[in-house]
Motif scaffolding. Structure first.
Motif, PDB file in Angstrom:
ATOM      1  N   ARG A  76       1.067   3.919  -3.147  1.00 55.99           N
ATOM      2  CA  ARG A  76       0.786   5.346  -2.929  1.00 55.99           C
ATOM      3  C   ARG A  76       1.944   6.207  -3.408  1.00 55.99           C
ATOM      4  O   ARG A  76       1.747   7.269  -3.994  1.00 55.99           O
ATOM      5  CB  ARG A  76       0.512   5.626  -1.447  1.00 55.99           C
ATOM      6  N   GLN A  77       3.161   5.758  -3.140  1.00 56.73           N
ATOM      7  CA  GLN A  77       4.343   6.497  -3.565  1.00 56.73           C
ATOM      8  C   GLN A  77       4.420   6.554  -5.090  1.00 56.73           C
ATOM      9  O   GLN A  77       4.722   7.587  -5.672  1.00 56.73           O
ATOM     10  CB  GLN A  77       5.600   5.870  -2.968  1.00 56.73           C
ATOM     11  N   GLN A  84       0.830  -1.209   0.000  1.00 54.11           N
ATOM     12  CA  GLN A  84       0.000   0.000   0.000  1.00 54.11           C
ATOM     13  C   GLN A  84       0.864   1.259   0.000  1.00 54.11           C
ATOM     14  O   GLN A  84       0.610   2.198  -0.760  1.00 54.11           O
ATOM     15  CB  GLN A  84      -0.933  -0.022   1.203  1.00 54.11           C
TER      16      GLN A  84
END
Length: 180
Positions: free
Chosen positions: A126-127, A122
């Motif tokens: 997101r990065q 996750q």
């Protein structure tokens, strides 16, 4: 968008398949039996998380992690080391220096493995999304600069604001790369 991809690297087939059985419901799992095989896979494919055995013949997990950190695709990919040996501070320090994000010691708890991989996947996803947003913002800024130049309009306030936005986008990009 499909399941996040996870690479499991272990020289023992029983460990590879045990980890795969824990992770396959939530992740697209690829398997490698050596550090060299992992490096080859990582040159061609992107993974959200790498689960890496510390003790392997020829190229151990530490050397593999160091090599992975030198490749563009895996420079910031989370690496979770697994180890049945030497649960010492010295080994953990060496792991973190070589590029580990986290450790799991044997016997590996299946639920803890799943939770750690899910959390790091996750964060990684997101990065990656944030990096794409920064790229899109930079493309928009370049487009606006080109439009201003094409029009030949002397709008120094607008250009100054675009320059500040561009600098902020660059700082954000640098911080996200450094954070992982």
């Amino acid at each position: 968008m499909g399941k996040p991809r996870v690479l499991v690297v272990d020289d023992h087939p029983a460990n590879r398949y045990a980890f795969e059985s824990v992770l396959e419901k939530e992740f697209d799992v690829a398997l490698a039996s050596s550090g060299k095989e992992a490096l080859d896979l990582c040159r061609r494919e992107e993974f959200a998380v790498i689960v890496l055995d510390v003790r392997m013949p020829e190229m151990d997990g530490f050397d593999t992690a160091e090599a992975l950190r030198k490749q563009e695709l895996t420079r910031v990919t989370p690496i979770v080391f697994t180890s049945a040996y030497d649960q010492t501070i010295a080994q953990m320090n060496r792991g973190y220096v070589s590029g580990a994000t986290d450790f799991l010691f044997s016997p590996v708890d299946a639920e803890l493995l799943r939770l750690k991989v899910a959390t790091y996947a996750q964060i990684h996803l997101r990065q990656v999304a944030l990096q794409r947003s920064v790229q899109q913002l930079n493309e928009e800024i370049r487009s606006l600069h080109a439009e201003l130049a094409r029009r030949g309009v002397a709008v120094t306030r607008v250009e100054a604001r675009l320059n500040r936005i561009e600098a902020a986008a660059q700082q954000l990009s640098e911080r996200t790369s450094e954070s992982l």
